[in-house]
Design a protein around this motif. Sequence first.
Motif, PDB file in Angstrom:
ATOM      1  N   ALA A   1      30.700  60.394  88.143  1.00 42.86           N
ATOM      2  CA  ALA A   1      31.453  59.141  88.215  1.00 42.86           C
ATOM      3  C   ALA A   1      30.984  58.153  87.161  1.00 42.86           C
ATOM      4  CB  ALA A   1      31.319  58.529  89.603  1.00 42.86           C
ATOM      5  N   ARG A   2      29.762  58.327  86.661  1.00 38.65           N
ATOM      6  CA  ARG A   2      29.244  57.412  85.657  1.00 38.65           C
ATOM      7  C   ARG A   2      29.686  57.793  84.254  1.00 38.65           C
ATOM      8  NH1 ARG A   2      23.048  57.036  86.375  1.00 38.65           N
ATOM      9  NH2 ARG A   2      23.261  59.257  86.554  1.00 38.65           N
ATOM     10  N   LEU A   3      30.198  58.997  84.048  1.00 42.14           N
ATOM     11  CA  LEU A   3      30.596  59.443  82.724  1.00 42.14           C
ATOM     12  C   LEU A   3      32.070  59.199  82.478  1.00 42.14           C
ATOM     13  CD1 LEU A   3      28.751  62.879  82.470  1.00 42.14           C
ATOM     14  CD2 LEU A   3      28.032  60.675  81.568  1.00 42.14           C
ATOM     15  N   SER A   4      32.387  58.846  81.240  1.00 38.80           N
ATOM     16  CA  SER A   4      33.776  58.705  80.836  1.00 38.80           C
ATOM     17  C   SER A   4      33.873  59.070  79.359  1.00 38.80           C
ATOM     18  CB  SER A   4      34.270  57.281  81.087  1.00 38.80           C
ATOM     19  OG  SER A   4      33.528  56.364  80.320  1.00 38.80           O
ATOM     20  N   PRO A   5      35.058  59.409  78.879  1.00 41.51           N
ATOM     21  CA  PRO A   5      35.204  59.762  77.465  1.00 41.51           C
ATOM     22  C   PRO A   5      34.709  58.629  76.560  1.00 41.51           C
ATOM     23  CG  PRO A   5      37.144  60.423  78.664  1.00 41.51           C
ATOM     24  CD  PRO A   5      36.292  59.623  79.627  1.00 41.51           C
ATOM     25  N   GLY A   6      33.915  59.000  75.569  1.00 39.26           N
ATOM     26  CA  GLY A   6      33.335  58.027  74.656  1.00 39.26           C
ATOM     27  C   GLY A   6      31.880  57.732  74.941  1.00 39.26           C
ATOM     28  N   ASP A   7      31.364  58.155  76.103  1.00 39.88           N
ATOM     29  CA  ASP A   7      29.957  57.924  76.443  1.00 39.88           C
ATOM     30  C   ASP A   7      29.054  58.830  75.611  1.00 39.88           C
ATOM     31  OD1 ASP A   7      30.667  56.097  78.352  1.00 39.88           O
ATOM     32  OD2 ASP A   7      30.233  57.388  80.063  1.00 39.88           O
ATOM     33  N   VAL A   8      27.958  58.275  75.135  1.00 36.60           N
ATOM     34  CA  VAL A   8      26.949  59.061  74.426  1.00 36.60           C
ATOM     35  C   VAL A   8      25.926  59.519  75.465  1.00 36.60           C
ATOM     36  CG1 VAL A   8      25.202  59.055  72.613  1.00 36.60           C
ATOM     37  CG2 VAL A   8      27.301  57.723  72.320  1.00 36.60           C
ATOM     38  N   VAL A   9      25.689  60.826  75.515  1.00 30.41           N
ATOM     39  CA  VAL A   9      24.795  61.406  76.519  1.00 30.41           C
ATOM     40  C   VAL A   9      23.737  62.276  75.853  1.00 30.41           C
ATOM     41  CG1 VAL A   9      26.506  61.393  78.376  1.00 30.41           C
ATOM     42  CG2 VAL A   9      26.342  63.371  76.890  1.00 30.41           C
ATOM     43  N   ARG A  10      22.627  62.493  76.561  1.00 28.99           N
ATOM     44  CA  ARG A  10      21.565  63.384  76.099  1.00 28.99           C
ATOM     45  C   ARG A  10      21.639  64.656  76.940  1.00 28.99           C
ATOM     46  NH1 ARG A  10      17.347  62.034  73.187  1.00 28.99           N
ATOM     47  NH2 ARG A  10      17.512  59.836  73.752  1.00 28.99           N
ATOM     48  N   ASN A  11      21.597  65.804  76.272  1.00 27.99           N
ATOM     49  CA  ASN A  11      21.623  67.094  76.970  1.00 27.99           C
ATOM     50  C   ASN A  11      20.257  67.354  77.597  1.00 27.99           C
ATOM     51  OD1 ASN A  11      24.276  67.661  76.111  1.00 27.99           O
ATOM     52  ND2 ASN A  11      23.490  68.323  74.139  1.00 27.99           N
TER      53      ASN A  11
ATOM     54  N   ARG B   1      19.640  70.275  79.558  1.00 23.92           N
ATOM     55  CA  ARG B   1      19.439  71.714  79.733  1.00 23.92           C
ATOM     56  C   ARG B   1      20.123  72.482  78.613  1.00 23.92           C
ATOM     57  NH1 ARG B   1      16.590  69.911  83.135  1.00 23.92           N
ATOM     58  NH2 ARG B   1      16.377  70.495  85.305  1.00 23.92           N
ATOM     59  N   GLY B   2      19.645  73.678  78.371  1.00 22.71           N
ATOM     60  CA  GLY B   2      20.267  74.576  77.410  1.00 22.71           C
ATOM     61  C   GLY B   2      19.558  74.559  76.074  1.00 22.71           C
ATOM     62  N   LYS B   3      20.092  75.333  75.121  1.00 24.64           N
ATOM     63  CA  LYS B   3      19.428  75.404  73.813  1.00 24.64           C
ATOM     64  C   LYS B   3      19.622  74.140  72.996  1.00 24.64           C
ATOM     65  CE  LYS B   3      23.161  78.273  72.076  1.00 24.64           C
ATOM     66  NZ  LYS B   3      23.488  79.544  71.462  1.00 24.64           N
ATOM     67  N   ASP B   4      20.524  73.259  73.438  1.00 20.88           N
ATOM     68  CA  ASP B   4      20.718  71.978  72.767  1.00 20.88           C
ATOM     69  C   ASP B   4      20.020  70.840  73.529  1.00 20.88           C
ATOM     70  OD1 ASP B   4      22.389  72.064  74.928  1.00 20.88           O
ATOM     71  OD2 ASP B   4      24.182  71.416  73.872  1.00 20.88           O
ATOM     72  N   GLU B   5      19.007  71.182  74.313  1.00 17.75           N
ATOM     73  CA  GLU B   5      18.280  70.210  75.120  1.00 17.75           C
ATOM     74  C   GLU B   5      17.680  69.104  74.255  1.00 17.75           C
ATOM     75  OE1 GLU B   5      14.506  70.086  78.232  1.00 17.75           O
ATOM     76  OE2 GLU B   5      15.373  71.993  77.639  1.00 17.75           O
ATOM     77  N   GLY B   6      17.878  67.859  74.691  1.00 23.09           N
ATOM     78  CA  GLY B   6      17.335  66.707  73.987  1.00 23.09           C
ATOM     79  C   GLY B   6      18.256  66.118  72.941  1.00 23.09           C
ATOM     80  N   GLU B   7      19.297  66.817  72.559  1.00 17.28           N
ATOM     81  CA  GLU B   7      20.216  66.332  71.528  1.00 17.28           C
ATOM     82  C   GLU B   7      21.254  65.391  72.134  1.00 17.28           C
ATOM     83  OE1 GLU B   7      21.914  69.531  69.303  1.00 17.28           O
ATOM     84  OE2 GLU B   7      19.958  70.434  68.914  1.00 17.28           O
ATOM     85  N   LEU B   8      21.729  64.464  71.314  1.00 19.57           N
ATOM     86  CA  LEU B   8      22.767  63.536  71.739  1.00 19.57           C
ATOM     87  C   LEU B   8      24.141  64.111  71.432  1.00 19.57           C
ATOM     88  CD1 LEU B   8      21.353  60.106  70.519  1.00 19.57           C
ATOM     89  CD2 LEU B   8      21.260  61.068  72.797  1.00 19.57           C
ATOM     90  N   THR B   9      25.072  63.929  72.367  1.00 22.00           N
ATOM     91  CA  THR B   9      26.460  64.329  72.178  1.00 22.00           C
ATOM     92  C   THR B   9      27.356  63.256  72.782  1.00 22.00           C
ATOM     93  OG1 THR B   9      26.400  65.631  74.223  1.00 22.00           O
ATOM     94  CG2 THR B   9      26.025  66.833  72.194  1.00 22.00           C
ATOM     95  N   VAL B  10      28.650  63.361  72.513  1.00 16.90           N
ATOM     96  CA  VAL B  10      29.625  62.400  73.022  1.00 16.90           C
ATOM     97  C   VAL B  10      30.558  63.112  73.989  1.00 16.90           C
ATOM     98  CG1 VAL B  10      31.454  60.774  72.394  1.00 16.90           C
ATOM     99  CG2 VAL B  10      29.521  61.102  70.863  1.00 16.90           C
TER     100      VAL B  10
ATOM    101  N   VAL C   1      31.770  68.128  75.655  1.00 12.40           N
ATOM    102  CA  VAL C   1      30.987  67.290  74.756  1.00 12.40           C
ATOM    103  C   VAL C   1      31.009  67.871  73.347  1.00 12.40           C
ATOM    104  CG1 VAL C   1      29.465  66.426  76.578  1.00 12.40           C
ATOM    105  CG2 VAL C   1      28.818  68.459  75.312  1.00 12.40           C
ATOM    106  N   ALA C   2      30.877  66.983  72.361  1.00 17.55           N
ATOM    107  CA  ALA C   2      30.828  67.386  70.955  1.00 17.55           C
ATOM    108  C   ALA C   2      29.953  66.403  70.203  1.00 17.55           C
ATOM    109  CB  ALA C   2      32.235  67.425  70.363  1.00 17.55           C
ATOM    110  N   ASP C   3      29.411  66.864  69.067  1.00 14.48           N
ATOM    111  CA  ASP C   3      28.585  65.979  68.258  1.00 14.48           C
ATOM    112  C   ASP C   3      29.158  65.752  66.859  1.00 14.48           C
ATOM    113  OD1 ASP C   3      28.003  68.342  66.936  1.00 14.48           O
ATOM    114  OD2 ASP C   3      25.868  68.316  67.386  1.00 14.48           O
ATOM    115  N   GLY C   4      30.237  66.443  66.508  1.00 15.60           N
ATOM    116  CA  GLY C   4      30.864  66.267  65.208  1.00 15.60           C
ATOM    117  C   GLY C   4      30.159  67.013  64.098  1.00 15.60           C
ATOM    118  N   ASN C   5      29.069  67.680  64.406  1.00 12.81           N
ATOM    119  CA  ASN C   5      28.302  68.399  63.394  1.00 12.81           C
ATOM    120  C   ASN C   5      28.254  69.883  63.763  1.00 12.81           C
ATOM    121  OD1 ASN C   5      26.777  68.759  61.129  1.00 12.81           O
ATOM    122  ND2 ASN C   5      24.896  67.968  61.979  1.00 12.81           N
ATOM    123  N   LYS C   6      27.310  70.272  64.603  1.00 12.22           N
ATOM    124  CA  LYS C   6      27.242  71.664  65.055  1.00 12.22           C
ATOM    125  C   LYS C   6      28.369  71.980  66.029  1.00 12.22           C
ATOM    126  CE  LYS C   6      22.647  71.238  65.789  1.00 12.22           C
ATOM    127  NZ  LYS C   6      21.417  71.524  66.511  1.00 12.22           N
ATOM    128  N   ARG C   7      28.686  71.024  66.883  1.00 15.14           N
ATOM    129  CA  ARG C   7      29.730  71.178  67.894  1.00 15.14           C
ATOM    130  C   ARG C   7      30.861  70.237  67.529  1.00 15.14           C
ATOM    131  NH1 ARG C   7      31.091  75.329  71.103  1.00 15.14           N
ATOM    132  NH2 ARG C   7      29.014  75.943  71.630  1.00 15.14           N
TER     133      ARG C   7
END
Length: 102
Positions: free
Chosen positions: A5-15, A17-26, A38-44
């Motif tokens: 409920a706290r997430l909405s499109p446009g929110d910047v989040v930190r992963n 879990r997973g191999k992308d743990e600690g990275e920021l995505t939108v 989620v996507a980061d515009g670079n790898k994803r």
Amino acid sequence: MTEHARLSPGDVVRNRRGKDEGELTVVIALEGERFALVADGNKRRFDRPKRKNVLHLEPTGFASDEVASSLRETGRVTNGKLRFAIAHALRRLEAHAEEKGD
């Protein structure tokens, strides 16, 4: 209140879990109650977002109004806007950590 409920499109989040743990995505979109795209515009890139469980995403408290408005108006967002939103949030997080003395 559930975690998603706290997430909405446009929110910047930190992963958290997973191999992308600690990275920021939108957050691009929400799928039901349990998943977010989620996507980061670079790898994803926007065209191939990652489907993540919302329990594995940590909200940073920052949201990109530019990304959110672009998604609302056209249903798409450029990868450059995603990279800019992440870079802006990263600078703000680093400045906040400096203020706290971390």
